[in-house]
Design a protein around this motif. Structure first.
Motif, PDB file in Angstrom:
ATOM      1  N   UNK A 153      40.933  46.169  38.970  1.00 34.06           N
ATOM      2  CA  UNK A 153      40.397  44.438  38.910  1.00 34.06           C
ATOM      3  C   UNK A 153      39.670  44.433  37.647  1.00 34.06           C
ATOM      4  N   UNK A 154      38.754  45.231  37.183  1.00 30.45           N
ATOM      5  CA  UNK A 154      37.848  45.175  35.968  1.00 30.45           C
ATOM      6  C   UNK A 154      38.862  45.291  34.806  1.00 30.45           C
ATOM      7  N   UNK A 155      39.682  46.377  34.782  1.00 30.90           N
ATOM      8  CA  UNK A 155      40.637  46.378  33.726  1.00 30.90           C
ATOM      9  C   UNK A 155      41.473  45.029  33.390  1.00 30.90           C
ATOM     10  N   UNK A 156      41.843  44.493  34.654  1.00 29.60           N
ATOM     11  CA  UNK A 156      42.572  43.192  34.487  1.00 29.60           C
ATOM     12  C   UNK A 156      41.676  41.984  34.089  1.00 29.60           C
ATOM     13  N   UNK A 157      40.409  42.052  34.578  1.00 32.00           N
ATOM     14  CA  UNK A 157      39.465  40.941  34.186  1.00 32.00           C
ATOM     15  C   UNK A 157      39.039  41.040  32.674  1.00 32.00           C
ATOM     16  N   UNK A 158      38.969  42.272  32.282  1.00 36.04           N
ATOM     17  CA  UNK A 158      38.945  42.471  30.777  1.00 36.04           C
ATOM     18  C   UNK A 158      40.102  41.882  29.834  1.00 36.04           C
ATOM     19  N   UNK A 159      41.377  41.978  30.313  1.00 37.70           N
ATOM     20  CA  UNK A 159      42.543  41.532  29.675  1.00 37.70           C
ATOM     21  C   UNK A 159      42.502  39.922  29.542  1.00 37.70           C
ATOM     22  N   UNK A 160      41.998  39.528  30.866  1.00 38.37           N
ATOM     23  CA  UNK A 160      41.970  38.140  30.961  1.00 38.37           C
ATOM     24  C   UNK A 160      40.879  37.313  30.216  1.00 38.37           C
ATOM     25  N   UNK A 161      39.711  38.065  29.964  1.00 38.39           N
ATOM     26  CA  UNK A 161      38.518  37.697  29.345  1.00 38.39           C
ATOM     27  C   UNK A 161      38.881  37.775  27.827  1.00 38.39           C
ATOM     28  N   UNK A 162      39.886  38.569  27.261  1.00 40.50           N
ATOM     29  CA  UNK A 162      40.262  38.348  26.027  1.00 40.50           C
ATOM     30  C   UNK A 162      41.103  37.196  25.404  1.00 40.50           C
ATOM     31  N   UNK A 173      33.070  36.392  32.809  1.00 40.18           N
ATOM     32  CA  UNK A 173      32.218  37.529  32.795  1.00 40.18           C
ATOM     33  C   UNK A 173      31.448  37.653  34.259  1.00 40.18           C
ATOM     34  N   UNK A 174      31.177  36.304  34.684  1.00 41.73           N
ATOM     35  CA  UNK A 174      30.493  36.693  35.957  1.00 41.73           C
ATOM     36  C   UNK A 174      31.415  37.147  36.933  1.00 41.73           C
ATOM     37  N   UNK A 175      32.681  36.979  37.123  1.00 44.21           N
ATOM     38  CA  UNK A 175      33.561  37.601  37.932  1.00 44.21           C
ATOM     39  C   UNK A 175      33.349  39.290  37.567  1.00 44.21           C
ATOM     40  N   UNK A 176      33.463  39.504  36.363  1.00 39.74           N
ATOM     41  CA  UNK A 176      33.487  40.986  35.898  1.00 39.74           C
ATOM     42  C   UNK A 176      32.252  41.696  36.495  1.00 39.74           C
ATOM     43  N   UNK A 177      31.049  40.829  36.289  1.00 36.04           N
ATOM     44  CA  UNK A 177      29.746  41.472  36.848  1.00 36.04           C
ATOM     45  C   UNK A 177      29.868  41.898  38.212  1.00 36.04           C
ATOM     46  N   UNK A 178      30.363  40.848  38.911  1.00 38.19           N
ATOM     47  CA  UNK A 178      30.454  40.967  40.517  1.00 38.19           C
ATOM     48  C   UNK A 178      31.149  42.085  40.878  1.00 38.19           C
ATOM     49  N   UNK A 179      32.519  42.211  40.103  1.00 39.24           N
ATOM     50  CA  UNK A 179      33.209  43.338  40.680  1.00 39.24           C
ATOM     51  C   UNK A 179      32.697  44.844  39.981  1.00 39.24           C
ATOM     52  N   UNK A 180      31.945  44.775  38.962  1.00 37.20           N
ATOM     53  CA  UNK A 180      31.244  45.879  38.557  1.00 37.20           C
ATOM     54  C   UNK A 180      30.152  46.478  39.482  1.00 37.20           C
ATOM     55  N   UNK A 181      29.311  45.406  39.910  1.00 38.98           N
ATOM     56  CA  UNK A 181      28.468  45.726  40.926  1.00 38.98           C
ATOM     57  C   UNK A 181      28.956  46.084  42.179  1.00 38.98           C
ATOM     58  N   UNK A 182      30.207  45.537  42.603  1.00 34.23           N
ATOM     59  CA  UNK A 182      30.908  46.062  43.932  1.00 34.23           C
ATOM     60  C   UNK A 182      31.223  47.444  43.798  1.00 34.23           C
ATOM     61  N   UNK A 183      31.795  47.770  42.555  1.00 39.92           N
ATOM     62  CA  UNK A 183      32.145  49.424  42.247  1.00 39.92           C
ATOM     63  C   UNK A 183      31.134  50.105  42.389  1.00 39.92           C
ATOM     64  N   UNK A 184      29.882  49.777  41.635  1.00 43.37           N
ATOM     65  CA  UNK A 184      28.714  50.655  41.635  1.00 43.37           C
ATOM     66  C   UNK A 184      28.073  50.739  43.259  1.00 43.37           C
TER      67      UNK A 184
END
Length: 334
Positions: A153-162, A173-184
């Motif tokens: 999901x993080x990789x996909x969001x990075x491509x979407x952000x680009x 970016x907020x969705x990316x941070x939420x996904x990254x926090x969930x992964x942590x």
């Protein structure tokens, strides 16, 4: 059948007949003494004669009480032990002295405690082994399934952000941070379920990671002192030390309201070759609280490796937990 066989083997008379014989012997001796004495009883009884009878009766009662106390005294000690015995605190025994029904009962009770402690340790070992296996399975699934899915999901969001327009960049970016926090959070759960660093780098590294994470999450000042020359304990004992330290720190965070915690791991030779874990906090202390499931779980784990676990008040305030783990091998006491 077994009781009859033991009696035929000459292990002594039943307690009932021993009491009867003691009383009979006392009364027989008293009767013989009175019969051989020149004392007589008149009608009505004179004061001098009543005094002689009272003294004789008192002597017989005193002798009877002393003999019965010798015979039945061990039963009182056995009753007190039966009221206080706890299978999670092994080693509580009565001295096996003398012979007779009371001594036989004490020996049988001690043998029963040996058997119950062995069965409890075996059952706890199987339950904890199954628990660790389930933790390993859940941790593996979280790492492989949920962790990999969140990474994708993080990789996909990075491509979407680009490729996203400027007005959507912040939301992505907020969705990316939420996904990254969930992964942590998933990674933290995996580490708590199964500390991979314990298998890969050893006990000291695993405890270092544990106390560092504990200090980061709770804000409590943690002082650690791990000896660099620890003797090898084996995988099972190392896991017990890690889990006890983990549960001890969890209890401090939940109940102690401590500002500082000290975690020590060092070899000790006070009771043979062993490794000692100490967790000391400056919190509110034990108070009148009873041991909960966490503490009893630590005692069960300690039993698996013949370790000694003690919990008490520290001399400077707060609580001190000690785990003494014998070193396996020819000189390790196991």
């Amino acid at each position: 059948m077994a009781q009859e066989a033991r009696l035929r083997a000459g292990r002594g008379l039943p307690l009932f007949w021993r009491v009867c014989l003691v009383n009979g012997a006392v009364f027989a001796v008293g009767t013989a003494v009175l019969a051989a004495s020149p004392a007589t009883v008149s009608t009505p009884v004179l004061a001098r004669e009543a005094l002689v009878l009272a003294v004789g009766l008192s002597a017989m009662l005193l002798a009877n009480g002393l003999l019965l106390r010798t015979t039945l005294g061990p039963l009182d000690r056995l009753r007190l032990l039966m009221e206080d015995v706890d299978l999670l605190r092994p080693g509580q025994r009565l001295p096996e002295q003398g012979s007779g029904p009371a001594s036989d009962l004490i020996r049988s009770f001690n043998a029963m405690l040996d058997r119950l402690e062995a069965e409890r340790a075996a059952a706890s070992g199987q339950a904890l082994a199954a628990q660790e296996a389930e933790r390993r399975r859940v941790a593996q699934e979280l790492h492989d399934e949920v962790g990999q899915s969140l990474t994708a999901v993080l990789l996909g969001l990075r491509q979407v952000a680009d490729r996203a327009p400027a007005e959507l960049q912040q939301e992505v970016q907020l969705v990316q941070e939420s996904a990254r926090a969930s992964l942590d959070e998933v990674r933290q759960v995996v580490r708590r379920l199964r500390p991979g660093v314990l298998d890969d780098l050893g006990l000291v590294s695993a405890l270092t990671s544990l106390v560092t994470e504990y200090a980061r999450l709770t804000g409590v000042e943690v002082c650690r002192r791990f000896s660099p020359d620890l003797p090898p304990l084996g995988p099972e004992a190392e896991l017990v030390v890690y889990r006890v330290a983990q549960e001890a720190l969890t209890n401090v965070a939940r109940h102690a309201a401590a500002r500082r915690v000290r975690v020590d791991l060092s070899p000790t030779f006070a009771a043979g070759d062993a490794v000692q874990l100490r967790v000391v906090d400056d919190g509110r202390g034990l108070g009148d609280s009873r041991e909960g499931a966490g503490m009893r779980g630590m005692r069960e784990r300690a039993m698996l490796v013949a370790a000694t676990l003690t919990l008490g008040a520290h001399e400077e305030g707060g609580t001190e937990l000690r785990l003494l783990v014998p070193v396996p091998g020819p000189g390790g006491g196991r």
